[in-house]
Write a protein that holds these residues in place. Structure first.
Motif, PDB file in Angstrom:
ATOM      1  N   ASN A  91       0.559  -1.365   0.089  1.00  0.00           N
ATOM      2  CA  ASN A  91      -0.596   0.348  -0.451  1.00  0.00           C
ATOM      3  C   ASN A  91       0.900   1.128   0.233  1.00  0.00           C
ATOM      4  O   ASN A  91       1.904   1.647   1.163  1.00  0.00           O
ATOM      5  CB  ASN A  91      -1.038  -0.037   1.115  1.00  0.00           C
ATOM      6  CG  ASN A  91      -1.467   1.419   1.016  1.00  0.00           C
ATOM      7  OD1 ASN A  91      -1.761   2.247   0.599  1.00  0.00           O
ATOM      8  ND2 ASN A  91      -2.748   1.471   2.027  1.00  0.00           N
ATOM      9  N   LEU A  92       0.502   2.095  -1.143  1.00  0.00           N
ATOM     10  CA  LEU A  92       1.682   3.236  -0.970  1.00  0.00           C
ATOM     11  C   LEU A  92       0.832   4.740  -1.132  1.00  0.00           C
ATOM     12  O   LEU A  92       1.210   5.708  -0.782  1.00  0.00           O
ATOM     13  CB  LEU A  92       2.523   3.353  -2.674  1.00  0.00           C
ATOM     14  CG  LEU A  92       3.118   2.330  -2.639  1.00  0.00           C
ATOM     15  CD1 LEU A  92       3.430   2.387  -4.593  1.00  0.00           C
ATOM     16  CD2 LEU A  92       4.260   2.096  -2.008  1.00  0.00           C
ATOM     17  N   ASN A  93      -0.538   4.321  -0.457  1.00  0.00           N
ATOM     18  CA  ASN A  93      -1.386   5.476  -0.232  1.00  0.00           C
ATOM     19  C   ASN A  93      -1.071   6.566   0.659  1.00  0.00           C
ATOM     20  O   ASN A  93      -1.079   7.689   0.805  1.00  0.00           O
ATOM     21  CB  ASN A  93      -2.899   4.769   0.039  1.00  0.00           C
ATOM     22  CG  ASN A  93      -2.963   4.942  -0.997  1.00  0.00           C
ATOM     23  OD1 ASN A  93      -3.171   4.687  -2.077  1.00  0.00           O
ATOM     24  ND2 ASN A  93      -4.848   3.686  -0.723  1.00  0.00           N
ATOM     25  N   TYR A  94       0.153   6.043   1.767  1.00  0.00           N
ATOM     26  CA  TYR A  94       0.789   6.641   2.771  1.00  0.00           C
ATOM     27  C   TYR A  94       1.930   8.129   2.587  1.00  0.00           C
ATOM     28  O   TYR A  94       1.638   8.670   3.554  1.00  0.00           O
ATOM     29  CB  TYR A  94       1.154   5.647   3.947  1.00  0.00           C
ATOM     30  CG  TYR A  94       2.578   5.132   3.558  1.00  0.00           C
ATOM     31  CD1 TYR A  94       3.341   5.725   3.520  1.00  0.00           C
ATOM     32  CD2 TYR A  94       2.521   3.753   3.385  1.00  0.00           C
ATOM     33  CE1 TYR A  94       4.531   5.181   3.436  1.00  0.00           C
ATOM     34  CE2 TYR A  94       3.581   3.631   2.225  1.00  0.00           C
ATOM     35  CZ  TYR A  94       4.396   3.987   2.618  1.00  0.00           C
ATOM     36  OH  TYR A  94       5.848   3.938   2.694  1.00  0.00           O
ATOM     37  N   MET A  95       2.269   7.478   1.009  1.00  0.00           N
ATOM     38  CA  MET A  95       3.252   8.132   0.618  1.00  0.00           C
ATOM     39  C   MET A  95       2.726  10.029  -0.119  1.00  0.00           C
ATOM     40  O   MET A  95       2.046  10.188  -0.471  1.00  0.00           O
ATOM     41  CB  MET A  95       4.133   8.146  -0.864  1.00  0.00           C
ATOM     42  CG  MET A  95       4.619   6.641   0.069  1.00  0.00           C
ATOM     43  SD  MET A  95       5.378   5.889  -1.335  1.00  0.00           S
ATOM     44  CE  MET A  95       6.999   4.381  -0.827  1.00  0.00           C
ATOM     45  N   GLY A  96       3.973  10.698   0.757  1.00  0.00           N
ATOM     46  CA  GLY A  96       3.369  11.998   0.317  1.00  0.00           C
ATOM     47  C   GLY A  96       4.738  12.132  -1.580  1.00  0.00           C
ATOM     48  O   GLY A  96       5.071  11.337  -1.150  1.00  0.00           O
ATOM     49  N   LYS A  97       4.271  13.222  -2.232  1.00  0.00           N
ATOM     50  CA  LYS A  97       5.090  13.423  -3.629  1.00  0.00           C
ATOM     51  C   LYS A  97       6.906  13.267  -3.196  1.00  0.00           C
ATOM     52  O   LYS A  97       6.671  12.495  -4.305  1.00  0.00           O
ATOM     53  CB  LYS A  97       4.898  15.172  -3.575  1.00  0.00           C
ATOM     54  CG  LYS A  97       5.565  15.652  -4.993  1.00  0.00           C
ATOM     55  CD  LYS A  97       4.834  16.761  -5.312  1.00  0.00           C
ATOM     56  CE  LYS A  97       5.243  16.894  -6.555  1.00  0.00           C
ATOM     57  NZ  LYS A  97       5.299  18.270  -6.921  1.00  0.00           N
ATOM     58  N   SER A  98       6.951  13.674  -2.007  1.00  0.00           N
ATOM     59  CA  SER A  98       8.928  14.343  -2.396  1.00  0.00           C
ATOM     60  C   SER A  98       9.014  11.819  -1.849  1.00  0.00           C
ATOM     61  O   SER A  98       9.710  11.356  -2.703  1.00  0.00           O
ATOM     62  CB  SER A  98       9.853  14.178  -0.940  1.00  0.00           C
ATOM     63  OG  SER A  98       8.738  14.350   0.121  1.00  0.00           O
ATOM     64  N   GLU A  99       8.162  11.425  -1.393  1.00  0.00           N
ATOM     65  CA  GLU A  99       8.653  10.154  -0.688  1.00  0.00           C
ATOM     66  C   GLU A  99       7.933   9.746  -2.243  1.00  0.00           C
ATOM     67  O   GLU A  99       9.064   8.046  -2.447  1.00  0.00           O
ATOM     68  CB  GLU A  99       7.947   9.537   0.518  1.00  0.00           C
ATOM     69  CG  GLU A  99       7.935   9.252   1.568  1.00  0.00           C
ATOM     70  CD  GLU A  99       7.841   8.486   2.889  1.00  0.00           C
ATOM     71  OE1 GLU A  99       7.283   7.852   3.299  1.00  0.00           O
ATOM     72  OE2 GLU A  99       5.939   9.690   2.595  1.00  0.00           O
ATOM     73  N   VAL A 100       6.759   9.242  -2.764  1.00  0.00           N
ATOM     74  CA  VAL A 100       7.015   8.480  -3.598  1.00  0.00           C
ATOM     75  C   VAL A 100       7.575   9.003  -4.860  1.00  0.00           C
ATOM     76  O   VAL A 100       7.944   8.254  -5.967  1.00  0.00           O
ATOM     77  CB  VAL A 100       5.118   8.240  -4.465  1.00  0.00           C
ATOM     78  CG1 VAL A 100       5.106  10.247  -5.570  1.00  0.00           C
ATOM     79  CG2 VAL A 100       4.602   7.574  -4.922  1.00  0.00           C
ATOM     80  N   LEU A 101       8.833  10.284  -5.420  1.00  0.00           N
ATOM     81  CA  LEU A 101       9.453  10.458  -6.179  1.00  0.00           C
ATOM     82  C   LEU A 101      10.550   9.845  -6.395  1.00  0.00           C
ATOM     83  O   LEU A 101      11.010   9.173  -6.634  1.00  0.00           O
ATOM     84  CB  LEU A 101       9.643  11.959  -6.601  1.00  0.00           C
ATOM     85  CG  LEU A 101       7.887  12.853  -6.839  1.00  0.00           C
ATOM     86  CD1 LEU A 101       8.513  14.092  -6.847  1.00  0.00           C
ATOM     87  CD2 LEU A 101       7.920  12.555  -8.546  1.00  0.00           C
ATOM     88  N   SER A 102      10.776   9.556  -4.521  1.00  0.00           N
ATOM     89  CA  SER A 102      11.921   9.096  -4.045  1.00  0.00           C
ATOM     90  C   SER A 102      11.617   7.365  -4.502  1.00  0.00           C
ATOM     91  O   SER A 102      13.028   6.684  -5.356  1.00  0.00           O
ATOM     92  CB  SER A 102      12.272   8.355  -2.536  1.00  0.00           C
ATOM     93  OG  SER A 102      12.597  10.238  -2.295  1.00  0.00           O
ATOM     94  N   LYS A 103      10.737   7.019  -4.064  1.00  0.00           N
ATOM     95  CA  LYS A 103      10.565   5.634  -4.844  1.00  0.00           C
ATOM     96  C   LYS A 103      10.386   4.862  -6.391  1.00  0.00           C
ATOM     97  O   LYS A 103      11.367   4.138  -6.813  1.00  0.00           O
ATOM     98  CB  LYS A 103       8.931   4.803  -4.419  1.00  0.00           C
ATOM     99  CG  LYS A 103       8.203   3.722  -4.910  1.00  0.00           C
ATOM    100  CD  LYS A 103       8.996   2.785  -3.369  1.00  0.00           C
ATOM    101  CE  LYS A 103       8.004   1.174  -4.245  1.00  0.00           C
ATOM    102  NZ  LYS A 103       9.183   0.350  -2.987  1.00  0.00           N
ATOM    103  N   ILE A 104      10.105   6.192  -6.933  1.00  0.00           N
ATOM    104  CA  ILE A 104      10.483   6.112  -8.024  1.00  0.00           C
ATOM    105  C   ILE A 104      11.321   6.527  -9.342  1.00  0.00           C
ATOM    106  O   ILE A 104      12.208   5.375  -9.443  1.00  0.00           O
ATOM    107  CB  ILE A 104       8.888   7.295  -8.975  1.00  0.00           C
ATOM    108  CG1 ILE A 104       7.989   6.905  -8.528  1.00  0.00           C
ATOM    109  CG2 ILE A 104       9.670   7.151 -10.915  1.00  0.00           C
ATOM    110  CD1 ILE A 104       7.402   7.873  -9.187  1.00  0.00           C
ATOM    111  N   LYS A 105      12.585   6.614  -7.748  1.00  0.00           N
ATOM    112  CA  LYS A 105      13.591   6.573  -8.526  1.00  0.00           C
ATOM    113  C   LYS A 105      14.563   5.426  -8.528  1.00  0.00           C
ATOM    114  O   LYS A 105      15.436   5.615  -9.271  1.00  0.00           O
ATOM    115  CB  LYS A 105      13.994   8.398  -7.785  1.00  0.00           C
ATOM    116  CG  LYS A 105      14.578   9.429  -8.010  1.00  0.00           C
ATOM    117  CD  LYS A 105      15.328  10.596  -7.439  1.00  0.00           C
ATOM    118  CE  LYS A 105      14.849  11.650  -8.035  1.00  0.00           C
ATOM    119  NZ  LYS A 105      14.755  12.606  -7.049  1.00  0.00           N
TER     120      LYS A 105
END
Length: 1014
Positions: free
Chosen positions: A400-414
């Motif tokens: 579940n990635l719903n807890y992730m904000g913008k900066s967190e999700v961009l780090s995950k994508i990187k």
């Protein structure tokens, strides 16, 4: 041509999966059609390909030079085909040619020649050919030494892509971003390549990756069957990429430019049959480079075949025999020529299925080395719908990635790991700018816009209904005779519903650890049995690699997610007599409850019985009622409850989540600290999903597969595991028949199996796992379905288990058959199943044997002599058998006493003993000489001095332990490592076969039985 030999691909490993069962089966059938005798050699018992009715003669034997030469000597084929067995067969064929074995026996290499294979596979020869025909390649060098790699980096800078020659799935390769990475990857790459050669090329990571699937014949006729676009750009292995067919973002000029280049390359290589050409295309110009070529059928050709309905393997087999495209018919339409390029009026999306639910500590980042175990394919009229269907088909719970904000999700994508696509979906949902995602991933903005569209696209379809369209290779230009359907939102429905009585068989979806090709085997045999019984057999599945999704297996094929809504739509349309859920592993069994609630007739074992076997409390009470022992146990929803249960039962304990497949997240814990750690890490623990805690019973694990008609049972054979309880059955070496059990124990097993099977009112197949502790027989687990061992037992006992089970579901009784006893008499042959692990691909994973399954495939050793069968099993699983050298031992305290006899035997053979501090001390105390060696010294000497390692872990999956370091180093250096003393002891028996120079026979599987009949 009177006789042709086909070489298979061996065990399923990452990079070489079910697609070669599909292509090999199709090739065997195509050659048999011509009245030519087919001889198949393959070591994988779980496949349709190794069934005795696919080829005329089937050798379930190791795929190595010795056995292939011996079989050529016995069979004297006119020709040999190596392009249907992946990299394994290709490498063997090249070796047979180099060592003049083909010349010696006057055998022709059919289809693509060894010169072509060498030109395509040898990185230097391929680069030179591209220069000669003026096709662009990346700035690169071919290296045989580290010094050359360093020099190339000095001149060209980083990043650099490293690709070893003659390897598969990117084995040993990678992208080096600096000097340290360069040394590490190049060293590994040189070791991985059978000819010690690697290609270093300037990275074009971020360019588009485009593939063309091409077929050519000896007359120089050449067509492009399909072009495919990887959504993920260059830098991620194509097997790990999401792939779309046909390409969506190429302008026509780019498509034609690459098509022209692909045809030119295939013609200049003189390929006869299928070939896959991979390109990198600069998204900002018309510049492209040729990445590589596979001069054989491949994972991509299986995908292209299923995406277009064009049978690439079948046509390639005919071309290998000398046919030309203009003389062959298209098998799908049955009235048009095979010499035309398929037209697609739909979109196909392929998604990879990763094994990281099994390997929590593995390196999840995606790169040039493949990590996916399988894949799914979805078809629809729009990209959005096909993409959604593919996501559904994965049959996987996502983090579940719903807890992730913008900066967190961009780090995950990187980080670019296996969950990147889910991170992208989440990022688009929370309003992250498409340009930002594009800059990080280099994924074409067209795809990102389409993924963002998905919610809106559902509104577009609201005026249309769900209908079924046909895959016909020709966009409706000709009538197709093969009903192969997909669902989409449209106005007109193309599917024809017949008046015949129908049976629907639900498949098993993508190949994954714990649910492999063996369930496809069961599904195919279920379909064939239903057809033979006079029913219209309908298959629902979504795996493009398998025989069950071939166009000519079922009467009707629906390529759909195995999701209750999609399945119910098909059931409501077709109105079958009933649905079979027994053959598709846990995936199809998990649908039983919802099918039952929807009033669907489940054929065979009822939903109530399935639920009784799967529900721990109900099943415990059931066993108690029939007076059968099971390990004591309880459940816990939190740490305090777990400690209370442990205090009541005593250690060691087996802990696992409820409702799992393949032993996922199962562990043996020996103390309170380990139990607390497990409970802290356990995911999603609640009253509804408690942790199961059982007393660990040490003993021999036994597996029984039975066929039952609710009143009587038939047991084709009993298999005994070599490794004791605590090792998952899929990772255990198994012996048929059971060799160490007394008549009394066997009688008890038969009695218990009958009581359980008839008590559950089983109709069809049932798999029961037992443990014998020297005094009592306990039931560990009951699976009211087909199991991983069904194909093996069917082949080594000659009992058509799936066919009989299907007929029982359709109303027959066991007494209608000619079996006189409950337990079949052993056929006087021994069969040894050896698991195979894709250790090199799953970097960072801890590959010790335990309750959670880790193997991706298996091989079988068969012989009249048990030791030779054991030897063949180890050889077929690619474990080298050294006859002298050194052995390193590092053992947990519980195992030390048992180690003494094993080490004495290795010492007697002439092995020098090295040991870790604690084990060295123990051996000295027991008058056994050994040499002390710490882990850092071991790592230095592994490649040259140490031939075998025995290491039994006290705690697995902890990266800071010495044991983890030992196991990781062994995998990196390709040194055989045994993490169970039982395996190490069995390996001695294989070594003695070579030491005693025993005569080894290689026989067609039927020969073992015909000797018996004589």
């Amino acid at each position: 041509m009177k006789k042709v030999m086909i070489i298979g691909s061996g065990p399923i490993i990452i990079g070489q999966a079910a697609e070669f069962d599909y292509s090999g089966t199709q090739a065997c059938k195509a050659i048999k059609e011509e009245g030519i005798q087919t001889i198949l050699v393959n070591s994988n018992p779980a496949t349709i390909m190794t069934d005795s009715d696919v080829a005329d003669k089937v050798y379930i034997e190791p795929i190595n030079i010795e056995s292939i030469e011996r079989i050529i000597q016995i069979e004297r084929p006119d020709g040999i085909i190596a392009t249907f067995g992946g990299q394994t067969a290709l490498n063997i064929a090249t070796k047979l040619d180099d060592e003049k074995i083909l010349e010696k026996y006057n055998v022709k290499l059919l289809g693509t020649s060894s010169e072509t294979i060498k030109k395509a596979e040898d990185r230097e020869a391929f680069k030179q050919l591209m220069i000669d025909i003026n096709e662009p390649v990346a700035n690169s060098i071919v290296a045989n030494h580290i010094d050359e790699c360093i020099e190339f980096a000095k001149i060209n800078g980083y990043p650099i892509i490293i690709r070893p020659a003659y390897t598969l799935g990117g084995t040993g390769g990678g992208i080096a971003n600096n000097y340290d990475e360069l040394i590490k990857i190049c060293t590994k790459g040189l070791k991985s390549s059978p000819i010690g050669q690697i290609l270093l090329e300037q990275s074009v990571a971020g360019w588009k990756e485009i593939e063309y699937e091409v077929i050519r014949d000896a007359k120089d006729n050449c067509i492009v069957v399909c072009n495919m676009e990887n959504i993920d750009p260059v830098g991620i292995h194509t097997g790990d990429s999401i792939v779309v067919a046909p390409s969506q973002t190429l302008r026509d000029t780019e498509y034609q430019m690459l098509r022209k280049s692909a045809i030119k390359i295939v013609k200049s290589l003189d390929v006869k049959g299928a070939c896959n050409v991979q390109f990198a295309l600069d998204p900002n110009s018309d510049r492209y480079i040729v990445i590589e070529v596979n001069p054989r059928v491949s994972r991509s050709s299986a995908l292209a075949s299923k995406a277009t309905g064009y049978p690439i393997a079948k046509i390639s087999a005919k071309i290998a025999l000398g046919y030309t495209l203009d003389k062959l018919k298209n098998s799908v339409t049955q009235n048009s020529s095979a010499y035309f390029e398929p037209a697609l009026d739909y979109v196909v999306v392929k998604m990879p299925r990763f094994p990281f639910d099994k390997f929590k500590i593995a390196h999840r980042a995606l790169g040039t080395q493949m990590k996916a175990t399988g894949e799914v394919m979805a078809i629809s009229r729009s990209f959005e719908d096909a993409f959604l269907k593919a996501l559904k088909s994965l049959d996987q719970s996502q983090t579940n990635l719903n807890y992730m904000g913008k900066s967190e999700v961009l780090s995950k994508i990187k980080r670019c790991d296996d969950e990147r696509i889910f991170a992208i979906i989440h990022a688009l949902k929370i309003g992250v700018d498409i340009d930002q995602i594009h800059n990080i991933t280099k994924i074409d903005k067209w795809f990102l816009h389409k993924i963002k569209n998905i919610d809106e696209s559902l509104d577009i379809n609201k005026d249309k209904s769900l209908v079924y369209k046909m895959v016909d290779t020709c966009a409706g230009e000709f009538d197709a005779k093969t009903p192969y359907y997909y669902s989409c939102f449209d106005i007109e429905d193309e599917s024809q519903v017949s008046d015949k009585q129908k049976i629907i068989i639900i498949g098993s979806g993508p190949i994954r650890i714990g649910q492999g090709i063996e369930f496809d085997y069961c599904c195919v045999h279920g379909v064939l049995a239903a057809k033979e019984a006079g029913y219209e057999a309908i298959m629902i599945n979504n795996n493009p690699e398998t025989v069950s999704t071939d166009f000519d297996i079922a009467d009707k094929l629906y390529f759909e997610p195995l999701d209750i809504d999609y399945v119910m739509n098909i059931i409501n349309k077709e109105k079958p007599k009933g649905v079979i859920v027994q053959f598709g592993g846990q995936t199809s069994i998990n649908l039983a409850k919802k099918l039952h609630e929807n009033g669907v007739n489940i054929l065979g074992t009822s939903f109530e019985s399935i639920d009784l076997a799967e529900d721990r409390d109900k099943f415990g009470k059931f066993l108690e009622g029939i007076n059968i022992k099971t390990p004591e146990g309880d459940t816990a929803s939190n740490i305090n409850e777990a400690i209370n249960v442990a205090n009541k039962l005593g250690y060691p304990l087996v802990v696992r989540p409820s409702y799992v497949i393949g032993g996922r997240a199962m562990q043996v814990v020996y103390d309170e600290e380990s139990l607390i750690n497990y409970m802290k890490q356990a995911f999603n623990v609640s009253k509804d999903h408690p942790i199961l805690i059982d007393k660990y019973i040490k003993g021999i694990e036994i597996e029984v597969d039975a066929i039952c008609d609710a009143d009587d049972i038939l047991i084709p054979g009993i298999m005994e595991h070599v490794e004791r309880t605590g090792v998952h059955s899929g990772d255990s070496i198994s012996l048929y028949p059971a060799v160490s059990l007394s008549e009394h124990v066997i009688d008890t097993l038969v009695e218990y199996t009958k009581k359980i099977s008839t008590g559950l009112k089983t109709v069809g197949l049932i798999n029961i796992q037992y443990v014998y502790d020297g005094q009592n027989v306990y039931v560990i687990e009951v699976n009211p379905r087909a199991s991983r061992t069904v194909p093996i037992l069917s082949k080594v006992t000659q009992v058509p288990m799936v066919k009989i089970a299907t007929n029982l579901m359709l109303g027959k009784k066991l007494r209608d058959y000619n079996y006189e006893t409950t337990l079949m008499k052993n056929k006087n042959i021994y069969a040894v199943k050896v698991p195979v692990f894709s250790s090199e691909k799953i970097v960072g994973a801890d590959m010790h044997l335990g309750p959670e399954m880790k193997s991706t495939g298996e091989v079988l050793g068969i012989d009249k002599d048990l030791d030779i069968a054991i030897y063949k099993g180890f050889i077929a699983s690619n474990i080298n058998i050294p006859l002298k050298g050194s052995i390193y031992v590092s053992i947990k305290d519980e195992d030390k006493k048992e180690l003494l006899d094993i080490i004495k035997e290795y010492k007697n053979i002439g092995f020098k003993i090295y040991a870790s501090k604690g084990t060295h001390k123990f051996l000295l105390e027991n008058n056994l000489d050994s040499n002390l060696m710490d882990v850092s010294e071991l790592k230095q000497k592994l490649y040259s001095d140490i031939n075998i390692i025995i290491n039994t872990p006290s705690k697995g999956n902890i990266t800071t332990t010495q044991g983890y370091e030992i196991r990781k180093a062994a995998i990196e250096n390709k040194v055989p490592i045994f993490t169970s003393l039982d395996t190490a002891r069995l390996f001695l028996r294989a070594m003695k076969v070579e030491i005693e120079n025993k005569k080894i026979d290689y026989k067609d599987i039927n020969e073992y039985f015909s000797e018996e009949a004589k």
